[in-house]
Enzyme design. Structure first.
Site, PDB file in Angstrom:
ATOM      1  N   SER A  65      16.944  15.094 -11.977  1.00  0.00           N
ATOM      2  CA  SER A  65      16.672  15.706 -10.466  1.00  0.00           C
ATOM      3  C   SER A  65      17.592  14.921  -9.611  1.00  0.00           C
ATOM      4  O   SER A  65      18.352  15.380  -9.144  1.00  0.00           O
ATOM      5  CB  SER A  65      15.525  13.989 -11.013  1.00  0.00           C
ATOM      6  OG  SER A  65      14.596  14.848  -9.766  1.00  0.00           O
ATOM      7  N   LYS A  84      -6.785   9.733   7.359  1.00  0.00           N
ATOM      8  CA  LYS A  84      -6.217   8.177   6.890  1.00  0.00           C
ATOM      9  C   LYS A  84      -5.951   7.733   5.674  1.00  0.00           C
ATOM     10  O   LYS A  84      -5.254   7.258   5.439  1.00  0.00           O
ATOM     11  CB  LYS A  84      -6.421   7.006   8.278  1.00  0.00           C
ATOM     12  CG  LYS A  84      -5.593   6.039   8.670  1.00  0.00           C
ATOM     13  CD  LYS A  84      -4.143   5.894   8.820  1.00  0.00           C
ATOM     14  CE  LYS A  84      -3.666   5.138   9.332  1.00  0.00           C
ATOM     15  NZ  LYS A  84      -2.232   5.106   9.112  1.00  0.00           N
TER      16      LYS A  84
END
Length: 333
Positions: free
Chosen positions: A139, A191
């Protein structure tokens, strides 16, 4: 009377160092990396013969700084690598750098900064790079290896894992079972996206997936720019997050050859026009005085940096929850 914190730390420090020295565990004079430097030529700074430098990449790639046992700020793993690149980049003797990788990845921001520094050295210094994959180079660790002119890997190394993962936990089902309700007060309906205390809405899930796809596109573009012409197979399949053994990686063009660190050094010498039969390994050491070495030794003990860790515990505190990562960690979903 309670002893003050500094006195306690001092007693602990001296005790641990004393025991470490007696057992041969802590060495104050920091020695160079062993193989292959014991068989290669390690020259003093005054020596002007050109050579190869080696940079170890062993920790989770992050921009997060730590603190030593003595309260001093420690450079992040990414800053340490970038610092080494700067140091060797400023040394006219260094013609090539071997990135010795044993790392499962890290944060996109950290990987991007390391990658950009390497590309800068390739452009401005015509620096040659060879990546050597040890046990794990997956990765984000694969991402930072993309500037390499050659990738040498052990046959059993785990590599690939080109992709992005974002970890979240959700306790809403458990809360419902025990009659616990979540009430959040936010300035907007998004939010508290990713909150572990309520189920995600469909639009939130799609939004996160789109963000992951965007970050992945950057990763894929970097790989294709470096190795697109070398890949043997459909890039959509090879770069879908799957891992490869070193042998599989070479067969699929993910890496270039099976070899050892000695082989990686030889490849670096060839790329730089140096004699691979007598490699000169240039090493910058900044051990400092006795007290500086003592502080680093105690910092390592206190931070447990001598422990072997999988790495996942370094990137799963709450601050990384809901953050896209270039990270391979088996069994994590």
């Amino acid at each position: 009377m309670r002893p003050n914190a500094f006195a306690v730390r001092g007693i602990i420090a001296l005790s641990v160092i004393g025991l470490g020295l007696a057992a041969g565990v802590v060495t104050i004079a920091l020695s160079p990396r062993s193989s292959p430097k014991e068989s290669a030529s390690t020259q003093p700074m005054a020596f002007t013969k050109p050579g190869v430098a080696i940079i170890d990449v062993n920790d989770i790639l992050s921009l997060e700084r730590g603190n030593s046992f003595f309260g001093e700020t420690l450079a992040s793993s990414a800053e340490s690598i970038i610092g080494a690149l700067d140091s060797y980049g400023d040394d006219p003797r260094v013609r090539a750098i071997v990135l010795s990788v044993n790392c499962p990845g890290g944060t996109p921001s950290a990987c991007e900064e390391i990658y950009r520094k390497m590309m800068e050295l390739k452009k401005d210094r015509k620096m040659k790079f060879v990546a050597y994959f040890k046990e794990v180079a997956a990765s984000g660790a694969y991402y930072i290896s993309m500037p390499a002119d050659r990738i040498v890997t052990t046959s059993g190394c785990i590599t690939g894992s080109v992709g992005v993962i974002m970890y979240t936990l959700n306790f809403s089902g458990l809360m419902e079972r025990f009659g616990v309700k979540y009430q959040g007060y936010t300035s907007g309906r998004n939010k508290d996206m990713g909150s572990p205390y309520r189920k995600a809405r469909e639009d939130e899930t799609e939004y996160f997936n789109e963000m992951i796809r965007t970050v992945y596109a950057d990763f894929r573009n970097v790989v294709m720019l470096s190795r697109g012409s070398k890949l043997r197979g459909d890039p959509s399949a090879l770069l879908d997050g799957r891992i490869f053994s070193g042998a599989q990686a070479v067969r699929n063009g993910i890496a270039d050859m099976i070899g050892t660190e000695h082989d990686a050094i030889a490849e670096a010498c060839k790329l730089a026009g140096l004699d691979p039969s007598e490699p000169v390994i240039i090493e910058h050491r900044n051990d400092g005085n006795f007290m500086e070495q003592l502080k680093r030794a105690m910092g390592a003990v206190a931070d447990k940096k001598i422990d072997v860790k999988t790495g996942i515990e370094s990137v799963l505190p709450s601050k990384y929850s809901g953050v896209p990562l270039y990270l391979y960690s088996a069994g994590q979903r």
